[in-house]
Structures are given as C-alpha cells and as structure tokens.
Design an enzyme around this catalytic site. Structure first.
Site, PDB file in Angstrom:
ATOM      1  N   LYS A  52       4.798  69.202  10.706  1.00 45.38           N
ATOM      2  CA  LYS A  52       4.038  69.992   9.719  1.00 45.38           C
ATOM      3  C   LYS A  52       4.795  71.277   9.363  1.00 45.38           C
ATOM      4  CE  LYS A  52       1.456  72.365  13.343  1.00 45.38           C
ATOM      5  NZ  LYS A  52       0.230  72.371  14.145  1.00 45.38           N
TER       6      LYS A  52
ATOM      7  N   TYR B 275      18.407 101.186   3.639  1.00 47.95           N
ATOM      8  CA  TYR B 275      17.160 101.900   3.311  1.00 47.95           C
ATOM      9  C   TYR B 275      16.786 102.898   4.398  1.00 47.95           C
ATOM     10  CZ  TYR B 275      16.140  98.750  -0.557  1.00 47.95           C
ATOM     11  OH  TYR B 275      16.187  98.065  -1.734  1.00 47.95           O
TER      12      TYR B 275
HETATM   13  C1  LIG Z   1       0.481  71.961  15.498  1.00 46.22           C
HETATM   14  C2  LIG Z   1      -0.355  71.030  16.263  1.00 46.22           C
HETATM   15  C3  LIG Z   1       0.181  70.301  17.331  1.00 46.22           C
HETATM   16  C4  LIG Z   1       1.570  70.538  17.876  1.00 46.22           C
HETATM   17  O1  LIG Z   1       1.534  71.610  18.798  1.00 46.22           O
HETATM   18  P1  LIG Z   1       2.846  72.051  19.604  1.00 46.22           P
HETATM   19  O2  LIG Z   1       2.359  73.124  20.497  1.00 46.22           O
HETATM   20  O3  LIG Z   1       3.807  72.546  18.603  1.00 46.22           O
HETATM   21  O4  LIG Z   1       3.313  70.846  20.313  1.00 46.22           O
HETATM   22  C5  LIG Z   1      -0.616  69.328  17.913  1.00 46.22           C
HETATM   23  N1  LIG Z   1      -1.871  69.126  17.495  1.00 46.22           N
HETATM   24  C6  LIG Z   1      -2.438  69.830  16.492  1.00 46.22           C
HETATM   25  C7  LIG Z   1      -3.835  69.552  16.092  1.00 46.22           C
HETATM   26  C8  LIG Z   1      -1.702  70.818  15.861  1.00 46.22           C
HETATM   27  O5  LIG Z   1      -2.269  71.530  14.879  1.00 46.22           O
END
Ligand SMILES: *Cc1c(COP(=O)(O)O)cnc(C)c1O
Length: 344
Positions: free
Chosen positions: A33, A251
């Site tokens: 994701k 800056y």
């Molecule tokens: C992002 C997410 C994961 C992955 O979590 P990690 O700690 O990166 O392994 C798993 N399940 C859900 C529902 C998530 O939103």
C-alpha cells in the site's frame, strides 16, 4: 536527478525470512500500500510476483488496478464501496457494519473484526448480523481478519489481543457454518506479530509491510531479526562553491562556516518528501556526512563536491532524528523520484 535504489537481493532476503516464518510463500501477503511504503508500487509488485508471492494488499482501488493482475488476491485496505464491480481477484476490507451495507451485490470482501485496537472493524457482537447480511446480499466473503495494536511493544498486550482474536474467529466460524457460507481465509498478523510468532501461524496468511522493506520496530528486549533495508536514497549535485570563514549557507543563514570550505547543493528537498531538517540538530546522513543548514524545497547542502551523495541506506537514524517511525520517512518519498532496481 535524485534517485531511489531498490536492492532486489535484500527484498528477496526479507521475503524469504518472512515466508519461512509464516510457513510458505502462500502464507505471506505482501503489503504494498501507499506506493509500497514509498518504494514504488509497480516495481515492488513485480518483484513480489517474481519471488512467488500470490497475495498483496494495497491502499485503494486505484492502486489495485495499477499492478500486475496475476495475483491471486489483491486486498484493498482503505477504500470506500465502489459501484462498479472490480476484477475477480480484487477485494475490499470492510471496517464497519454501516459500510458493509453499502457494498453492491457480489462484491469481494474481507470482514475486519475489532479485537481491541478500536480503530476499525465490526464488533464481535455484530458478527452474526454481518454474516446474515453478507448471505442475503450475496456478498462474496473471501476473508475475515483483525489488526493488532501493540505487536511491537515489550508487554503482554499482543497476547491479550490474540486471545480475543481466537474467540472472534471461533464465533465467525460458527456463524459462517450456520449460514452455509464458504469458509473464508483468516488473517491477523502484521510484520511484528509474524516475526514474534513461534513455529508457524494458525491463520491462513500474514499481512507484512515494513519487515519486507527491511525494518521492524519490535522492542529489542523481545528479539532482533536479520532484516535488510531495501531502499537507499541518493541525490545528484546541482552546484558547488567555496565559502569563506563566517559566511552563512541557505535560508536563515543557519549554518556558518568555521573555515574556508567547499560546499555543494544536491537535488533533493522537502518537496520530494525528504524531511525538512532545520539545520540545528546533528543529523547525519549516510557515511556520517552532515547536511549544512536548512533543507530547501528542492535541494539541500553538504560539504565537498562529490557528484552524488547517499542520504540513507538505512532510514532508522533519520526517522529517530525526526521523532517518527521508519514507515513515515519511507512513505513520504514522492512517486516522481526515479526508482532503479539493483539486480541480484
Ligand atoms: C499497513 C497494514 C499492515 C502492514 O503492517 P506492517 O506493520 O507494515 O507489517 C497490515 N495490516 C493492515 C490492516 C494494515 O493497515
């Protein structure tokens, strides 16, 4: 051009370690994701597929439609019900009874159960009503899952939530059988919960993000793991000049030269998603080099005139310096930064 290098060897190393923990490659869902935590969605999907991963999780339908359609399962974690029907291998996580009722007939869904995180998910007491609705509306229940809130922490919280999950699962199985629905896949572990598991998992698969990219935030008192960071970030030189003692850089003139020195600017800044360092701390980038003064929108400054500098091979120290987690520093890196896969 600033550039992200993806070390394929390290990604495969992490996937190997995690699929062994889970029991097999089929029991590992790679979470890609949010542009694969900044690594590049399409690139990481392709590599995961090449390794033999059959299941992935993405943020929304847009991401799901961008990747290789040969995955057996593409789970959308954070999107809304869509009117039009998605391809057969795409399913949606359902986070409440209210939203369950908005999915059109035949949608593929994974039902999220709240076992203690209290962020998303239906209550255990709503399982029966949800399944009744799924049956009547002819939704396609492909999965039932939960998410753990404290899998990194050195305390008993994970065990408490895991026992809630076992109970929720039993209730779901009972109701699924009662309504005569096909048995879905059950899943609960994220990276940390999988890494902490001993002797395989009882679920059908685990959903792993951060550990596939080479990081964990599990308390070191619990254990350490042989994970290898997948991404390194590099920037190219834009200009060079010599400044005299007492001259100030960037800056606010926050950096002042103590002696005559040669400095260069490099083509990455906070507009590219790299954190805006204010030049006041002691932030070290790769090779112990220092950023001089404030980070600008499209550039930053460092000593010397190397054609390229490496910002990080491992993002842990930078994330600590900004009082955040590795997830955030990685995910913020903009999609337009060039990504290059370094082969085995
Ligand atoms: C992002 C997410 C994961 C992955 O979590 P990690 O700690 O990166 O392994 C798993 N399940 C859900 C529902 C998530 O939103």
């Amino acid at each position: 051009m600033a550039k992200i290098i993806i070390k394929k060897e390290n990604y495969f190393h992490n996937l190997e370690l995690l699929s062994k923990k889970a029991g097999s490659k089929e029991k590992l869902m790679a979470v890609i994701k949010d542009n694969a935590y900044g690594h590049g969605l399409k690139i990481m999907a392709k590599l995961a597929r090449e390794f033999g991963i059959t299941k992935v999780a993405v943020k929304n339908l847009k991401e799901a439609l961008e990747i290789d359609s040969s995955f057996e399962e593409i789970l959308i974690l954070a999107d809304h019900p869509h009117e039009s029907k998605a391809p057969v291998n795409i399913s949606f996580a359902v986070h409440s009874l209210e939203f369950l009722k908005k999915f059109p007939q035949n949608s593929n869904i994974h039902l999220n159960i709240d076992t203690g995180m209290h962020r998303n998910g239906i209550l255990v007491s709503e399982i029966k009503e949800s399944l009744k609705f799924i049956k009547e509306k002819e939704l396609n229940l492909r999965g039932v899952f939960t998410h753990f809130r404290s899998a990194d922490d050195f305390n008993a919280e994970l065990f408490w939530q895991q026992s809630n999950w076992i109970e929720a699962k039993q209730e779901a199985i009972k109701q699924i059988e009662k309504f005569g629905l096909d048995m879905p896949a059950f899943h609960s572990c994220n990276s940390s919960a999988l890494l902490r598991s001993q002797g395989g998992i009882k679920d059908d698969f685990a959903r792993c993000g951060i550990a596939t990219y080479g990081y964990t935030h599990i308390d070191k008192n619990i254990a350490t793991y042989d994970l290898k960071p997948v991404m390194s970030l590099h920037a190219k030189r834009l200009s060079t000049r010599v400044i005299k003692e007492g001259q100030k850089v960037g800056y606010g003139g926050v950096f002042e030269a103590k002696k005559e020195m040669e400095i260069s600017t490099y083509d990455i800044g906070y507009g590219d998603g790299f954190f805006r360092y204010d030049g006041l701390g002691n932030l070290k980038i790769a090779n112990g080099q220092k950023i001089l003064g404030r980070v600008s929108m499209d550039s930053l400054c460092a000593e010397g005139k190397a054609d390229e500098i490496c910002l990080f091979n491992n993002v842990t120290e930078i994330s600590k310096a900004f009082n955040t987690i590795t997830y955030e520093v990685l995910t913020k890196l903009m999609p337009w930064i060039e990504r290059e896969v370094k082969m085995l």
